[in-house]
Design a protein around this motif. Structure first.
Motif, PDB file in Angstrom:
ATOM      1  N   ARG A  16      15.351  -9.286 -79.493  1.00  0.00           N
ATOM      2  CA  ARG A  16      16.226 -10.367 -79.014  1.00  0.00           C
ATOM      3  C   ARG A  16      15.798 -10.893 -77.642  1.00  0.00           C
ATOM      4  NH1 ARG A  16      22.193  -9.282 -78.865  1.00  0.00           N
ATOM      5  NH2 ARG A  16      21.755  -7.067 -78.605  1.00  0.00           N
ATOM      6  N   LEU A  17      14.500 -10.871 -77.392  1.00  0.00           N
ATOM      7  CA  LEU A  17      13.946 -11.462 -76.177  1.00  0.00           C
ATOM      8  C   LEU A  17      12.917 -12.517 -76.564  1.00  0.00           C
ATOM      9  CD1 LEU A  17      13.322  -8.351 -73.872  1.00  0.00           C
ATOM     10  CD2 LEU A  17      15.285  -9.912 -73.831  1.00  0.00           C
ATOM     11  N   ILE A  18      12.944 -13.652 -75.867  1.00  0.00           N
ATOM     12  CA  ILE A  18      12.025 -14.756 -76.139  1.00  0.00           C
ATOM     13  C   ILE A  18      11.434 -15.231 -74.820  1.00  0.00           C
ATOM     14  CG2 ILE A  18      11.808 -17.109 -77.021  1.00  0.00           C
ATOM     15  CD1 ILE A  18      14.213 -16.594 -78.776  1.00  0.00           C
ATOM     16  N   TRP A  19      10.109 -15.389 -74.776  1.00  0.00           N
ATOM     17  CA  TRP A  19       9.472 -15.864 -73.548  1.00  0.00           C
ATOM     18  C   TRP A  19       9.445 -17.387 -73.494  1.00  0.00           C
ATOM     19  CZ3 TRP A  19       4.910 -18.764 -72.701  1.00  0.00           C
ATOM     20  CH2 TRP A  19       4.565 -18.897 -71.338  1.00  0.00           C
ATOM     21  N   GLY A  20       9.654 -17.915 -72.280  1.00  0.00           N
ATOM     22  CA  GLY A  20       9.490 -19.343 -72.006  1.00  0.00           C
ATOM     23  C   GLY A  20       9.024 -19.514 -70.575  1.00  0.00           C
ATOM     24  N   SER A  21       8.154 -20.493 -70.351  1.00  0.00           N
ATOM     25  CA  SER A  21       7.579 -20.664 -69.007  1.00  0.00           C
ATOM     26  C   SER A  21       8.515 -21.369 -68.035  1.00  0.00           C
ATOM     27  CB  SER A  21       6.273 -21.459 -69.096  1.00  0.00           C
ATOM     28  OG  SER A  21       6.526 -22.815 -69.462  1.00  0.00           O
ATOM     29  N   ASN A  22       9.462 -22.171 -68.588  1.00  0.00           N
ATOM     30  CA  ASN A  22      10.318 -23.006 -67.737  1.00  0.00           C
ATOM     31  C   ASN A  22       9.489 -23.930 -66.856  1.00  0.00           C
ATOM     32  OD1 ASN A  22      12.898 -23.890 -66.891  1.00  0.00           O
ATOM     33  ND2 ASN A  22      12.778 -22.637 -65.050  1.00  0.00           N
ATOM     34  N   PHE A  23       8.411 -24.451 -67.377  1.00  0.00           N
ATOM     35  CA  PHE A  23       7.585 -25.366 -66.594  1.00  0.00           C
ATOM     36  C   PHE A  23       8.031 -26.794 -66.797  1.00  0.00           C
ATOM     37  CE2 PHE A  23       5.072 -22.466 -64.603  1.00  0.00           C
ATOM     38  CZ  PHE A  23       3.961 -23.020 -63.989  1.00  0.00           C
ATOM     39  N   PRO A  24       7.930 -27.601 -65.704  1.00  0.00           N
ATOM     40  CA  PRO A  24       7.283 -27.286 -64.430  1.00  0.00           C
ATOM     41  C   PRO A  24       8.211 -26.710 -63.357  1.00  0.00           C
ATOM     42  CG  PRO A  24       7.831 -29.599 -64.442  1.00  0.00           C
ATOM     43  CD  PRO A  24       8.266 -29.047 -65.799  1.00  0.00           C
ATOM     44  N   VAL A  25       9.437 -26.344 -63.717  1.00  0.00           N
ATOM     45  CA  VAL A  25      10.400 -25.893 -62.712  1.00  0.00           C
ATOM     46  C   VAL A  25       9.906 -24.650 -61.965  1.00  0.00           C
ATOM     47  CG1 VAL A  25      12.766 -25.098 -62.336  1.00  0.00           C
ATOM     48  CG2 VAL A  25      12.309 -26.923 -63.996  1.00  0.00           C
ATOM     49  N   ASP A  26       9.222 -23.734 -62.670  1.00  0.00           N
ATOM     50  CA  ASP A  26       8.755 -22.501 -62.041  1.00  0.00           C
ATOM     51  C   ASP A  26       7.412 -22.653 -61.324  1.00  0.00           C
ATOM     52  OD1 ASP A  26      10.982 -21.503 -63.304  1.00  0.00           O
ATOM     53  OD2 ASP A  26      10.004 -19.735 -64.105  1.00  0.00           O
ATOM     54  N   ARG A  27       6.821 -23.826 -61.374  1.00  0.00           N
ATOM     55  CA  ARG A  27       5.467 -24.006 -60.843  1.00  0.00           C
ATOM     56  C   ARG A  27       5.337 -23.758 -59.348  1.00  0.00           C
ATOM     57  NH1 ARG A  27       2.400 -29.392 -62.565  1.00  0.00           N
ATOM     58  NH2 ARG A  27       3.630 -30.307 -60.884  1.00  0.00           N
ATOM     59  N   PRO A  28       6.355 -23.981 -58.509  1.00  0.00           N
ATOM     60  CA  PRO A  28       6.176 -23.667 -57.080  1.00  0.00           C
ATOM     61  C   PRO A  28       5.865 -22.199 -56.805  1.00  0.00           C
ATOM     62  CG  PRO A  28       8.056 -25.117 -57.379  1.00  0.00           C
ATOM     63  CD  PRO A  28       7.634 -24.665 -58.750  1.00  0.00           C
ATOM     64  N   ILE A  29       6.205 -21.313 -57.742  1.00  0.00           N
ATOM     65  CA  ILE A  29       6.044 -19.879 -57.506  1.00  0.00           C
ATOM     66  C   ILE A  29       4.811 -19.321 -58.213  1.00  0.00           C
ATOM     67  CG2 ILE A  29       7.149 -17.619 -57.678  1.00  0.00           C
ATOM     68  CD1 ILE A  29       8.538 -19.655 -55.776  1.00  0.00           C
ATOM     69  N   THR A  30       4.528 -19.798 -59.430  1.00  0.00           N
ATOM     70  CA  THR A  30       3.428 -19.213 -60.190  1.00  0.00           C
ATOM     71  C   THR A  30       2.889 -20.219 -61.192  1.00  0.00           C
ATOM     72  OG1 THR A  30       2.780 -17.257 -61.474  1.00  0.00           O
ATOM     73  CG2 THR A  30       4.885 -18.262 -62.031  1.00  0.00           C
ATOM     74  N   SER A  31       1.893 -19.813 -61.952  1.00  0.00           N
ATOM     75  CA  SER A  31       1.320 -20.622 -63.031  1.00  0.00           C
ATOM     76  C   SER A  31       1.926 -20.192 -64.367  1.00  0.00           C
ATOM     77  CB  SER A  31      -0.195 -20.434 -63.079  1.00  0.00           C
ATOM     78  OG  SER A  31      -0.515 -19.083 -63.383  1.00  0.00           O
ATOM     79  N   VAL A  32       1.668 -20.958 -65.413  1.00  0.00           N
ATOM     80  CA  VAL A  32       2.115 -20.551 -66.740  1.00  0.00           C
ATOM     81  C   VAL A  32       1.497 -19.204 -67.102  1.00  0.00           C
ATOM     82  CG1 VAL A  32       2.109 -21.118 -69.199  1.00  0.00           C
ATOM     83  CG2 VAL A  32       2.460 -22.928 -67.519  1.00  0.00           C
ATOM     84  N   THR A  33       0.203 -19.053 -66.844  1.00  0.00           N
ATOM     85  CA  THR A  33      -0.475 -17.795 -67.128  1.00  0.00           C
ATOM     86  C   THR A  33       0.074 -16.667 -66.273  1.00  0.00           C
ATOM     87  OG1 THR A  33      -2.497 -18.931 -67.795  1.00  0.00           O
ATOM     88  CG2 THR A  33      -2.712 -16.631 -67.176  1.00  0.00           C
ATOM     89  N   GLY A  34       0.366 -16.955 -64.999  1.00  0.00           N
ATOM     90  CA  GLY A  34       0.938 -15.936 -64.124  1.00  0.00           C
ATOM     91  C   GLY A  34       2.285 -15.456 -64.625  1.00  0.00           C
TER      92      GLY A  34
END
Length: 352
Positions: free
Chosen positions: A300-318
């Motif tokens: 019951r866990l699903i990954w999502g990048s939340n891009f580009p909102v998370d981009r100030p902190i890390t990359s999609v790969t990060g």
């Protein structure tokens, strides 16, 4: 197995064009294009709660389209994405039409599903649901902007702290359940009990908790009085830990391992081009993700990048690497990665 061996489904991305879309931030983007104020000055002039939420405004001031996501994804083998609504201020169905017309799947990942914008407590909610479904066969559910925080210095997305508890919302929610659609619940962590109450009232509903409940300030000071010291941050974690465990008792809820790099969690925003090192991210998000894995289980866990909102902190790969590292360390194997990065999204969103 590692994440490079998986045809990944990124279950949480956003697309926008502030110059062509009626977004909450479109007016600012258009103004800065006409009046070329240095970005550093524009940032200083913006309200503090906006600065702290977005970290770096550059992504909001320009279009973010399929080719931009492809560039951000780099060598990560993302096969398809799920688009989640974001701050559309015009007729909501127009966002669905716009995003499904974008050039996904050409030399970019395919668009697998859409979570559209709607609010169950609003008049005409049932009609809007049917309009979204008519606009695109990719619509799998909705998200409502109901994140609200008691700290007035933290940006909220509704003025109603009890949005999920209102009679109008609960009655309207039945229309969503009747259509077997997903509700993407994005809330701040103190609102988790409201999501739990909703899941118990409608045990047949499909609820996807976004961003593990967004415990604002858990990594550092945010707002006027949130996360100011280690004791406060420990308190945020303990309350989140208890409330999300209670939520996980409802089998109709799954959780997105997404948004863990949002600046609003209290991450220090690094200089542009210098993303936070993955080992540091692993150290920060580890306690959250380990607990989420224990209470929800990897099914019951699903990954999502939340891009580009998370981009100030890390990359999609990060982001993906940090999550995969914590899961592998916690579970002692990599067998769960296929579920979190692909199979669970296929099941929940009904993807071929």
């Amino acid at each position: 197995m590692n994440i490079g061996d998986i045809r990944i489904i990124d279950a949480h991305i956003h697309q926008w064009d502030p110059f062509g879309n009626p977004r909450e931030f479109s007016r600012t983007a258009k103004l800065l294009r006409i009046v070329p104020v240095p970005l550093s000055l524009a940032v200083r002039l913006a309200p503090r709660k906006d600065r702290e939420f977005i970290g770096d405004p550059s992504a909001y001031l320009a279009p973010y389209l399929p080719a931009d996501y492809r560039t951000d994804a780099g060598d990560l083998p993302v096969e398809s994405v799920v688009h989640i609504e974001v701050e559309w201020t015009g007729p909501k169905v127009e966002e669905t039409r716009w995003v499904t017309a974008l050039p996904f799947g050409v030399d970019t990942p395919a668009l697998a599903a859409v979570s559209a914008s709607a609010f169950p407590g609003a008049a005409g909610f049932a009609e809007l649901l049917d309009a979204h479904l008519s606009a695109s066969p990719l619509v799998r559910g909705i998200r409502s902007m109901v994140a609200h925080h008691p700290d007035p210095g933290i940006r909220g997305f509704t003025t109603d702290p009890g949005a999920l508890r209102s009679t109008a919302f609960l009655d309207g929610f039945a229309e969503l359940v009747a259509r077997d659609l997903i509700f993407e619940a994005w809330v701040y962590s103190h609102q988790l009990p409201d999501v739990t109450a909703l899941a118990r009232r409608y045990p047949e509903a499909k609820i996807v908790l976004n961003h593990l409940g967004t415990p604002a300030g858990i990594f550092g000071p945010i707002g006027k009085h949130t996360g100011n010291d280690a004791e406060q941050r420990a308190g945020i974690f303990e309350r989140w830990r208890t409330d999300i465990a209670e939520l996980a008792e409802s089998p109709n809820v799954v959780a997105k391992v997404s948004g863990l790099m949002m600046p609003i969690l209290g991450h220090a925003v690094p200089r542009p081009g210098e993303p936070t090192p993955v080992p540091r991210l692993v150290e920060r998000i580890g306690p959250l993700l380990r607990h989420a894995t224990d209470v929800f289980g990897v099914e019951r866990l699903i990954w999502g990048s939340n891009f580009p909102v998370d981009r100030p902190i890390t990359s999609v790969t990060g982001s993906a690497t940090a999550v995969a590292t914590v899961l592998t360390q916690h579970l002692g194997s990599t067998e769960s990665l296929e579920k979190v990065f692909r199979a669970n999204a296929q099941r929940v969103y009904g993807l071929d």
